[in-house]
Enzyme design. Structure first.
Site, mmCIF file in Angstrom:
data_model
loop_
_atom_site.group_PDB
_atom_site.id
_atom_site.type_symbol
_atom_site.label_atom_id
_atom_site.label_comp_id
_atom_site.label_asym_id
_atom_site.label_seq_id
_atom_site.Cartn_x
_atom_site.Cartn_y
_atom_site.Cartn_z
ATOM 1 N N GLU A 4 12.328 5.934 -3.977
ATOM 2 C CA GLU A 4 12.852 4.722 -4.614
ATOM 3 C C GLU A 4 12.737 3.528 -3.686
ATOM 4 O OE1 GLU A 4 14.413 2.111 -7.317
ATOM 5 O OE2 GLU A 4 13.692 4.128 -7.679
ATOM 6 N N TYR A 16 0.291 1.764 2.988
ATOM 7 C CA TYR A 16 0.189 2.934 2.105
ATOM 8 C C TYR A 16 -1.253 3.393 1.961
ATOM 9 C CZ TYR A 16 5.043 1.855 0.927
ATOM 10 O OH TYR A 16 6.385 1.610 0.982
#
Length: 171
Positions: A89, A137
């Site tokens: 999250e 990422y």
């Protein structure tokens, strides 16, 4: 932070970390230009992360003994895979500790957890304007799921759908 990387520790959060978690949430919200959207309180975090039946979990990251960041995650489910996945999250590292390896260490911790628990996926979302996060990422091999559009229902819209009688429904 320069030179050799300092020691980084990642551990499960405990109820004693609630005020720290809330501080990190507020820092993250400020970074994401959404401070006004934070309604979490220490009481709501205590209940949702550590109360009976809590489904969300948190990690605390320390760099050289100092509180540096946190992650909040939960387990979701993939019908196509027929097994659970791990959903991140939030991941946040305070500015003073960025580029020290803290974010990667938390992701590695969660990836190991996902593998150990037999998860088929490890997923998260990132704001499209957050170029440093997107680059990070992608540097670890994550792939953007560009064909999916995320939807959200909250506040009055959520309340309205919950009380709607279903008349005129097309679904």
């Amino acid at each position: 932070m320069s030179g050799s990387l300092p020691p980084i520790d990642v551990r499960p959060a405990s109820v004693g970390d609630v005020s720290l978690i809330l501080r990190f949430i507020k820092e993250l919200a400020a970074y994401e230009r959404a401070e006004q959207q934070v309604v979490a309180t220490e009481a709501s975090l205590r209940a949702s992360l550590f109360g009976e039946g809590a489904r969300a979990h948190a990690l605390i990251c320390r760099v050289a003994g100092a509180d540096a960041g946190f992650a909040v995650y939960f387990f979701n489910y993939s019908t196509w895979q027929g097994r659970q996945g791990l959903y991140l999250e939030d991941l946040y590292v305070s500015p003073a500790y960025r580029n020290a390896g803290a974010g990667k260490k938390m992701l590695q911790h969660l990836a190991r957890m996902a593998v150990t628990k037999g998860c088929g996926r490890f997923e998260w979302s990132v704001l499209d304007w957050n170029e440093p996060a997107v680059a990070f990422y992608e540097s670890i091999g994550a792939v953007a799921m560009t064909e999916w559009v995320r939807y959200r229902l909250e506040g009055e819209g959520l309340a309205q759908l919950a009380k709607d009688s279903g008349a005129g429904s097309t679904a």
